[in-house]
Scaffold this active site. Structure first.
Site, PDB file in Angstrom:
ATOM      1  CG  ASN A  67       2.595   8.377  -7.867  1.00  0.00           C
ATOM      2  OD1 ASN A  67       2.949   9.539  -7.825  1.00  0.00           O
ATOM      3  ND2 ASN A  67       2.172   7.724  -6.782  1.00  0.00           N
ATOM      4  CG  ASP A 114      -9.667   1.903  -0.914  1.00  0.00           C
ATOM      5  OD1 ASP A 114      -8.640   1.909  -1.624  1.00  0.00           O
ATOM      6  OD2 ASP A 114      -9.640   1.699   0.312  1.00  0.00           O
ATOM      7  CG  ASP A 147      -2.313   0.509   0.926  1.00  0.00           C
ATOM      8  OD1 ASP A 147      -2.430   1.350   0.031  1.00  0.00           O
ATOM      9  OD2 ASP A 147      -3.274   0.114   1.631  1.00  0.00           O
ATOM     10  CD  GLU A 201       0.305   4.388  -7.617  1.00  0.00           C
ATOM     11  OE1 GLU A 201      -0.678   3.942  -8.234  1.00  0.00           O
ATOM     12  OE2 GLU A 201       0.772   5.523  -7.800  1.00  0.00           O
ATOM     13  CD1 TRP A 202      -5.027   3.023  -3.184  1.00  0.00           C
ATOM     14  CD2 TRP A 202      -3.960   4.923  -2.691  1.00  0.00           C
ATOM     15  NE1 TRP A 202      -4.553   2.906  -1.910  1.00  0.00           N
ATOM     16  CE2 TRP A 202      -3.894   4.072  -1.579  1.00  0.00           C
ATOM     17  CE3 TRP A 202      -3.360   6.183  -2.608  1.00  0.00           C
ATOM     18  CZ2 TRP A 202      -3.242   4.412  -0.385  1.00  0.00           C
ATOM     19  CZ3 TRP A 202      -2.711   6.540  -1.439  1.00  0.00           C
ATOM     20  CH2 TRP A 202      -2.652   5.660  -0.345  1.00  0.00           C
ATOM     21  N   GLY A 203      -3.412   4.250  -8.345  1.00  0.00           N
ATOM     22  CA  GLY A 203      -3.312   4.928  -9.641  1.00  0.00           C
ATOM     23  C   GLY A 203      -2.781   6.348  -9.535  1.00  0.00           C
TER      24      GLY A 203
HETATM   25  C1  GLA Z   1      -6.053   1.207   1.487  1.00  0.00           C
HETATM   26  C2  GLA Z   1      -6.223   0.178   0.381  1.00  0.00           C
HETATM   27  C3  GLA Z   1      -7.354  -0.765   0.761  1.00  0.00           C
HETATM   28  C4  GLA Z   1      -7.018  -1.445   2.083  1.00  0.00           C
HETATM   29  C5  GLA Z   1      -6.763  -0.408   3.155  1.00  0.00           C
HETATM   30  C6  GLA Z   1      -6.224  -1.028   4.440  1.00  0.00           C
HETATM   31  O1  GLA Z   1      -7.161   2.041   1.569  1.00  0.00           O
HETATM   32  O2  GLA Z   1      -6.491   0.795  -0.848  1.00  0.00           O
HETATM   33  O3  GLA Z   1      -7.571  -1.728  -0.255  1.00  0.00           O
HETATM   34  O4  GLA Z   1      -5.898  -2.261   1.910  1.00  0.00           O
HETATM   35  O5  GLA Z   1      -5.831   0.570   2.733  1.00  0.00           O
HETATM   36  O6  GLA Z   1      -5.922  -0.103   5.424  1.00  0.00           O
END
Ligand code: GLA
Length: 416
Positions: free
Chosen positions: A200, A218, A163, A196-198
């Site tokens: 970068n 998320d 993460d 890293e949620w996209g």
């Molecule tokens: C981030 C991630 C989630 C999960 C949480 C855990 O938000 O994107 O998928 O792993 O952390 O804290």
């Protein structure tokens, strides 16, 4: 002071080859570091993860029960193999810096848990964070990457979700490459999931770093309404789908776009769950279930375990589907499959039923990424409805049907 003359000088004829051999060795070993484990995640990974349903409420007993349920529910037979522990398993670092699990939640430790999961013919995944703290505020891996990778390898871990919370000042390519190299050095093949949620644009640089990378913030168990929190937004299924459209060219065997874990069975309607699952399969997305496997209603099982729909996701060609047309909330998606077949999905994003009349003879489908064309004038495909398991004619005749609100009609076009 005058330097003493050495009594024996190594001849250049010996030094040069040794020097060249050292350079060659360093080049080969750094090349080895520069690649991922071969053959991992040739098709999108399939498994289960604790976060979407349970958040921080996890412990060893429930992970064991989930492994049992993955087998007894038929999920394992349908292709799911990873049991992934998300955030909040972390306990403390010892005086040498090695990490240990939270001993109240995981009293028997991770090695015993991995042995148990492996004894079921499954694999165990774990979670960490590139910062010094995880998103839930537990211990992250920053500065301990090689130690942590070694520890995971010793425990028998098979999958790492990594993460990106608390990483202010860190370079994402450097941070993820460091952990990739650490996993490689530890020597146990571990699927590396970049989370890293996209932020970068990992699709531009992570192909050689991870096996999958999150493309968005998320997910939430909502079909078409995002959930706004004070500092961030949790996306609905349709928002995430739209964000995938430009990314398909970056995915392929061993390196997948990850539109986040599944929310099937977590509160949407049956048809929304079916549409969500169908579209994730059209996207060749990792299929990581996020519901309670111990307590699955038949209708959830029916979705998650549909072999013909899963086969679309797991197709060996490894090409993501694309949006072919979009007209007033009715979308048509195509995905090229092995042996000349295609998957096709009508998605009704509105709440009211939509009539479709698709005349294949008037359509031309071509895909610049795979170089494939579906020439319906020349080739006749048999049509199979993947949710009813029924053969429903061929591409010679127009397809007339009704797609209920927030639902799909998903087909396989089979070359005759
Ligand atoms: C981030 C991630 C989630 C999960 C949480 C855990 O938000 O994107 O998928 O792993 O952390 O804290």
């Amino acid at each position: 002071m005058k330097k003493e003359k050495s009594a024996y000088r190594i001849p250049d004829a010996v030094i040069m080859p040794v020097f060249l051999a050292i350079i060659a060795f360093l080049t080969v070993s750094s090349a080895a570091y520069a690649q991922k484990f071969k053959g991992l995640a040739e098709t999108p990974p399939m498994g289960w993860n604790s976060w979407n349903r349970f958040g921080p409420n996890i412990n060893e007993q429930m992970i064991r029960e989930m492994a049992d349920a993955m087998v007894s529910s038929g999920m394992k037979a349908a292709g799911y193999e990873f049991i992934n522990i998300d955030d909040t398993w972390e306990g403390y670092r010892d005086s040498l810096g090695f990490i240990h699990p939270d001993s109240t939640r995981f009293p028997h430790g991770m090695k015993a848990l991995a042995d148990y999961v492996h004894s079921k013919g499954l694999k165990l995944g774990i979670y960490s964070d590139a910062g010094d703290k995880t998103c839930a505020g537990r211990i992250g891996s920053r500065g301990h990457e090689y130690q942590d990778a070694l520890t995971y390898a010793k425990w028998g871990i098979d999958y790492l979700k990594y993460d990106w919370c608390n990483t202010e000042g860190l370079n994402p390519i450097g941070a993820y490459t460091t952990m990739r190299n650490a996993l490689y050095a530890a020597g146990r093949p571990i699927v590396f999931s970049i989370c890293e949620w996209g932020s970068n644009k990992p699709w531009l640089w992570a192909g050689d770093v991870g096996n999958l990378w999150r493309t968005t913030s998320d997910i939430s168990a909502n079909f078409d309404h995002d959930v706004h929190h004070p500092t961030w937004t949790q996306l609905c299924v349709m928002s995430i789908l739209d964000l995938q459209v430009p990314l398909r060219k970056y995915a392929g065997p061993g390196h997948w776009n990850d539109p986040d874990m599944l929310e099937v069975g977590n509160g949407m309607t049956h048809s929304e769950d079916r549409a969500h699952f169908s579209m994730w399969c059209m996207l060749a997305a990792p299929l990581i279930a996020g519901n309670d496997l111990r307590d699955m209603p038949a209708e959830t099982k029916e979705i998650l375990e549909n072999r013909e729909v899963i086969a679309v996701d797991q197709d060996s060609l490894g090409v993501e589907g694309f949006r072919y047309s979009s007209d007033d909330s009715l979308e048509v998606w195509f995905k090229p499959l092995e042996k000349g077949d295609w998957a096709m999905c009508f998605l009704n994003r509105s709440l009211s039923p939509r009539k479709i009349n698709f005349d294949f003879q008037k359509e031309a489908v071509s895909d610049s990424i795979s170089g494939r064309n579906a020439d319906f004038g020349k080739i006749t495909y048999a049509l199979r409805n993947l949710w009813t398991g029924k053969d429903i004619g061929t591409t010679r005749a127009p397809l007339n049907a009704v797609v209920p609100g927030h639902d799909v009609l998903m087909l396989r076009l089979i070359t005759k």
